[in-house]
Motif scaffolding. Structure first.
Motif, PDB file in Angstrom:
ATOM      1  N   LYS A 112       0.813  -1.209   0.000  1.00  0.00           N
ATOM      2  CA  LYS A 112       0.000   0.000   0.000  1.00  0.00           C
ATOM      3  C   LYS A 112       0.846   1.259   0.000  1.00  0.00           C
ATOM      4  N   PRO A 113       0.966   1.978  -1.144  1.00  0.00           N
ATOM      5  CA  PRO A 113       1.678   3.263  -1.115  1.00  0.00           C
ATOM      6  C   PRO A 113       0.832   4.304  -0.365  1.00  0.00           C
ATOM      7  N   ALA A 114       1.469   5.350   0.116  1.00  0.00           N
ATOM      8  CA  ALA A 114       0.739   6.368   0.884  1.00  0.00           C
ATOM      9  C   ALA A 114      -0.365   6.987   0.023  1.00  0.00           C
ATOM     10  N   ARG A 168      -2.617   5.731  -1.796  1.00  0.00           N
ATOM     11  CA  ARG A 168      -3.954   5.122  -1.929  1.00  0.00           C
ATOM     12  C   ARG A 168      -4.340   4.402  -0.654  1.00  0.00           C
TER      13      ARG A 168
END
Lengths: 258, 77, 362
Positions: free
Chosen positions: C206-208, C210
């Motif tokens: 999970k990138p920041a 999304r």
């Protein structure tokens, strides 16, 4: 009565890798603590963006509602197979499974043994509370001899229902197992040790030298029909003799370069 | 004596009492009345809290935020 | 991806190997399998050629594990394929139900063998019901493609990946031991002719930027679970435009043979023999077994006298043909079971007796 907090600094608070969803776990259940410790390690190591968790069927089937990272919910017993699929296509990411004793040591035994035998570069977190909690407290492979559950109502009879399955010792013998330890969360000191073990496992995962496996001997207040405080005492007196906490297999120092 | 305190999310607490038995100062206890979900909840009963964090560490539902008196300036943490 | 296969090539290949090679050319990123006759060549071919061309290839400890590895890899966004044969496909049914409910794209190849039980290793088509009626628990369907040549074994890998990623519905390629084992000329499309697609829903970390993604088939609230079902059913209706079939002389046919896969090849011979005897026979060959080509069968039933469904099972697709024709014209069945392949002569004999008793004296 609440003391005012002015002049004081926060020294402990909930980490952002835990969602705000109220946990469905019974009061005092170890799951909540184990969830929290894993998410604290992921947050503090700064690997939130590189970590994918897999939780199968069991009390922790709703783990993805609480763990604020990319998650998959796998079929009962198949979390390590799903995690293998995830890790193989994303070898650079951190992958862990979060499984109960029914999942990992009954229906998923085949996957457990072969995932470790392949030395799959993942962390397996194994919450052992001796019963199937979600379905109402049935006997599990790890149920103690003589222990009453809804499917061993007169106590587990070893002659007809077999002995408690010490799966952790079993997989520790596989060359693919890099780091195997048994922990618990029944006390503050125990929780600190678990956190260290989880942190170590994610460090080891960077080395890609085998599977890390952490059993967490846990309580089940509802399944054992005790209060949370009583269950943690019972755990020490009854579970620990069969499932003694401590490291079972630790990689030789050269494997750790930091 | 280091001064500390805790803030407990009373409406989230399930009254499992694990923090109460973990507190070395024995300054936590269960409330008399129930929270919205029907649980008696943990609360601070004395001001002897040192902010040692033991309670938060064993809390399954992350309901406890712990505060502590900052170290005197210049002293190494 | 290896560029050695940058151009299209025509070769003489075994069905299983042509399918495996096509999967690599179609951009497959992960394959999980398990040995079972008559499809082990797919795993063996991919173990040699897959890794050096960018695909994960892993032999699992069971088909149950393998299909759940597919669940994980597909959920993590990879283009994934798995293959097995009848008993192995039965072991995968729970996993396939999870994959269908979680709307994960993947291609599942069933190189059918005679059953039930351990059965035999000879070709059969007795998994039709399992393939087209869902197969596992709950209401779901798979897109089912039925090849009848080594060329289609290769081509349908491309169609399979394209359709499964377009609709996020698992695709099954329903082949059989004969198609898997026989060698024929095949033209292979070049590498990269099926570009990878974006999967913003995948669990890649999970990138920041999304919210977190999660893959699940669990919806404990029945209202939510019904919504998921309604969504799936809407998608299955949409599939009607993907119906594919092949027609041979159906415009003037008195009797129409209906057959898929290997059986359809046999019917081509039967049709020729019949026409030599002055019997106007035609063929409808369903290529998509789901979505099933009901409309064309209904249309043909307007003018054809009768249908003869030919299958290598006890009579399964014949039920769907009857549903489509809906009593307008009689639908007969001729089949062989247990891995036996019907001969053109015995099908012709059945056809002639139908013409004799049904059509001329009807």
């Amino acid at each position: 009565m609440e003391n005012s907090t002015n002049g004081l600094e926060v020294v402990y608070e909930k980490v952002p890798t835990l969602t705000d969803t109220l946990m469905h776990y019974c009061p005092g259940c170890s799951h909540g603590v184990v969830h929290r410790v894993i998410m604290e390690v992921i947050h503090e190591m700064g690997i939130t963006e590189q970590t994918i968790g897999v939780a199968p069927v069991g009390c922790s089937v709703f783990a993805y509602n609480y763990m604020n990272i990319d998650m998959q919910e796998a079929a009962h017993g198949r979390a390590t197979a799903a995690a293998t699929g995830v890790k193989r296509v994303h070898p650079d990411k951190f992958v862990f499974t979060y499984q109960g004793d029914g999942d990992l040591a009954a229906i998923g035994t085949g996957e457990t043994i072969h995932t470790v035998n392949r030395g799959e570069n993942i962390l397996m977190v194994f919450v052992n509370n001796g019963v199937y909690g979600m379905t109402g407290g049935q006997m599990a492979p790890t149920t103690l001899a003589g222990m009453k559950t809804t499917t061993s109502p007169f106590g587990r009879d070893v002659a007809t229902m077999g002995s408690p399955l010490r799966i952790t010792e079993l997989i520790a013998n596989l060359p693919g197992a890099l780091y195997v330890t048994r922990q618990s969360v029944h006390s503050t000191a125990a929780v600190r040790k678990l956190k260290k073990a989880i942190q170590l496992s994610f460090e080891y995962q960077k080395l890609n030298q085998g599977t890390c496996f952490i059993e967490v001997v846990s309580n089940c207040p509802s399944g054992w029909k005790m209060t949370p405080v009583e269950s943690n005492q019972w755990l020490v007196e009854n579970m620990f003799p069969v499932y003694p906490p401590g490291d079972i297999k630790v990689p030789k120092p050269p494997a750790v370069n930091n | 004596m280091i001064r500390g305190t805790v803030v407990i999310a009373h409406d989230v607490c399930k009254g499992c009492e694990l923090c109460i038995v973990a507190c070395p100062q024995e300054c936590l206890g269960l409330s008399d009345h129930l929270n919205a979900r029907g649980y008696r909840f943990a609360q601070l009963n004395a001001d002897t809290c040192t902010g040692c964090v033991n309670c938060a560490i064993v809390c399954p539902d992350s309901v406890i935020t712990v505060y502590r008196e900052p170290k005197k300036k210049g002293s190494r943490l | 991806m290896g560029s050695i296969n940058g151009t299209s090539e025509t070769k003489l290949m075994k069905g299983n190997e042509a399918l495996a090679e096509a999967a690599l050319r179609a951009g497959m990123q992960a394959y999980f399998g398990y040995p079972i006759t008559p499809q082990s060549e797919i795993l063996e071919y991919l173990i040699i050629h897959g890794p050096k061309r960018g695909s994960v290839v892993l032999q699992a400890e069971s088909e149950v594990a393998a299909i759940n590895m597919v669940y994980g890899a597909a959920g993590a966004g990879a283009r994934v394929m798995i293959s097995s044969s009848s008993p192995g496909i039965s072991l995968m049914q729970e996993g396939i139900s999870y994959i269908a409910a979680a709307e994960l794209p993947c291609v599942i190849v069933n190189v059918q063998r005679g059953g039930p039980g351990l059965g035999t290793i000879q070709p059969a088509q007795a998994d039709y019901f399992q393939a087209v009626k869902g197969g596992g628990h709950g209401d779901y369907r798979l897109i089912v493609l039925a090849p009848n040549s080594v060329q289609e074994m290769a081509d349908f890998m491309f169609d399979g990946f394209r359709l499964t990623e377009q609709y996020r519905i698992p695709v099954m390629i329903l082949s059989d031991g004969a198609l898997g084992q026989m060698m024929e000329k095949v033209t292979l499309a070049p590498d990269g002719s099926l570009p990878l697609t974006q999967k913003p829903w995948a669990t890649t970390g999970k990138p920041a930027s999304r919210e977190r993604n999660f893959i699940t088939s669990l919806h404990i609230e029945p209202e939510m679970m019904e919504e998921v079902n309604l969504h799936l059913q809407r998608k299955y209706k949409e599939l009607q435009k993907e119906v594919r079939y092949e027609l041979h002389h159906t415009d003037d046919a008195d009797i129409v043979l209906v057959a898929f896969g290997l059986s359809a090849r046999i019917c081509e011979k039967v049709m020729d023999l019949a026409r030599e005897k002055g019997i106007r026979a035609g063929i409808v060959r369903p290529i998509t077994l789901y979505p099933f080509p009901s409309d064309i069968l209904r249309e043909i039933a307007e003018h054809a006298g009768a249908f003869l469904t030919v299958e290598m099972n006890a009579g399964q697709m014949v039920e769907d043909v009857r549903l489509a024709v809906n009593g307008k014209k009689p639908v007969f069945f001729k089949g062989r079971m247990g891995g036996m392949i019907p001969t053109p002569e015995e099908v012709l004999a059945e056809l002639e007796s139908i013409v004799e008793h049904q059509l001329l004296h009807a």
